[in-house]
Design an enzyme around this catalytic site. Structure first.
Site, short mmCIF file in Angstrom:
data_model
loop_
_atom_site.label_atom_id
_atom_site.label_comp_id
_atom_site.label_asym_id
_atom_site.label_seq_id
_atom_site.Cartn_x
_atom_site.Cartn_y
_atom_site.Cartn_z
N PRO A 1 47.96 41.95 64.60
CG PRO A 1 49.19 40.59 64.82
CD PRO A 1 48.76 40.91 65.42
CB THR B 1 61.13 62.26 70.71
OG1 THR B 1 60.09 62.96 70.06
CG2 THR B 1 61.79 62.00 70.15
CE LYS C 1 55.41 63.63 61.81
NZ LYS C 1 54.55 63.46 62.34
O1 C5P Z 1 56.89 70.53 66.95
P1 C5P Z 1 57.37 69.10 66.39
O2 C5P Z 1 59.07 69.30 66.07
O3 C5P Z 1 57.85 69.25 68.35
O4 C5P Z 1 57.05 67.41 65.44
C1 C5P Z 1 57.27 66.79 66.05
C2 C5P Z 1 56.93 66.00 65.01
O5 C5P Z 1 57.34 64.47 64.54
C3 C5P Z 1 54.54 65.80 65.51
O6 C5P Z 1 54.11 65.30 64.13
C4 C5P Z 1 55.47 64.01 66.31
O7 C5P Z 1 53.51 63.67 66.57
C5 C5P Z 1 56.63 63.25 65.67
N1 C5P Z 1 56.86 61.74 66.00
C6 C5P Z 1 57.80 62.78 67.23
N2 C5P Z 1 58.79 61.56 68.16
C7 C5P Z 1 58.50 60.59 67.68
C8 C5P Z 1 58.06 60.23 66.38
C9 C5P Z 1 57.13 61.70 66.12
O8 C5P Z 1 58.12 63.84 67.88
N3 C5P Z 1 58.68 58.81 68.18
#
Ligand code: C5P
Length: 238
Positions: A66, A123, A32
């Site tokens: 949009p 999250t 990612k």
């Molecule tokens: O280090 P960690 O496992 O917390 O990283 C989670 C990754 O997922 C980060 O790159 C963050 O930007 C991404 N992310 C997230 N929650 C979301 C969408 C994306 O933590 N809802």
């Protein structure tokens, strides 16, 4: 597909190169690229990763009017990446515009269209925070489920959410709508700024279609060992 996606949350291309050099050629995780790395390195990082035969989740979380999102997504559609993101909160017209732009860009470049994922609630957001700051008066799973339905109705292929919400999302959208889940931690890890965290095995049991793992791998003493531990837990939970 159901990948373990490694978040390359690093500040420049050189660090990414050094980090990926630890992994043997047989380990080809999906990676990612988020805002930090993309803003620092630009589209050339995507070419580098493609040359390394890595599938790419380009996580730029678009959120604008949009027209602007459609034009931006057209450019991302040309990049030949596997997954891209918008914020579902941008609304029906914005999600539909993202879909159009993405499909146009991939057609023009002759590459397979990326799957469009919508962020539901980050999250890092708790239910209390969502209610106080966004003035959303329902509980968090209901909000996530609502945004997932909105995303599906407007052409998204799936959503980003905590795995804790996967059962209500799949109940509302069906088994083929993708639930990709960040907020993953091995049992021994700290949660950092994440609030709604689960382990790889729990995510698999909850119906996850793919997990995004950042710091549990990137900050581990041995990232290759940590990656394989995540993979083993994920496979065991399926
Ligand atoms: O280090 P960690 O496992 O917390 O990283 C989670 C990754 O997922 C980060 O790159 C963050 O930007 C991404 N992310 C997230 N929650 C979301 C969408 C994306 O933590 N809802």
């Amino acid at each position: 597909m159901r990948p373990v996606i490694m978040a390359l949350d690093f500040e420049n291309q050189q660090i990414v190169r050094e980090f990926l050099a630890h992994f043997p050629a047989t380990d080809r995780p999906m990676v990612k690229v988020g805002m930090e790395l993309f803003y620092a390195a630009g589209p050339s990082i995507l070419r580098t990763l493609r040359q390394d035969k890595l599938q790419i989740f380009l996580d730029l979380k678009l959120y604008d009017i949009p027209h602007t999102v459609e034009r931006a997504m057209r450019q991302l559609g040309r990049q030949g990446v596997a997954l891209v993101t918008v914020h579902a909160a941008g609304g029906a017209a914005m999600i539909a515009a993202a879909r159009r732009g993405l499909d146009q860009g991939s057609r023009e470049a002759g590459v397979a269209p990326a799957k469009l994922l919508a962020i539901t609630q980050l999250t890092s957001t708790t239910e209390a925070q969502m209610q106080a700051e966004q003035l959303v008066n329902v509980d968090l799973p209901t909000s996530v489920q609502h945004l997932a339905r909105l995303a599906q109705a407007n052409g998204a292929d799936g959503v980003i959410a905590s795995a804790l919400e996967d059962p209500v999302i799949h109940a509302a959208t069906g088994p083929d709508f993708l639930c990709i889940n960040p907020g993953i931690r091995l049992a021994a890890d700290t949660t950092d700024d994440q609030q709604r965290v689960v382990t790889p095995a729990q995510a698999a049991c909850l119906g996850s279609d793919g997990i995004v793992v950042g710091r549990s791998i990137t900050q581990a003493a041995d990232p290759v060992v940590a990656y394989h531990q995540v993979l083993a837990e994920w496979e065991a939970g399926k």
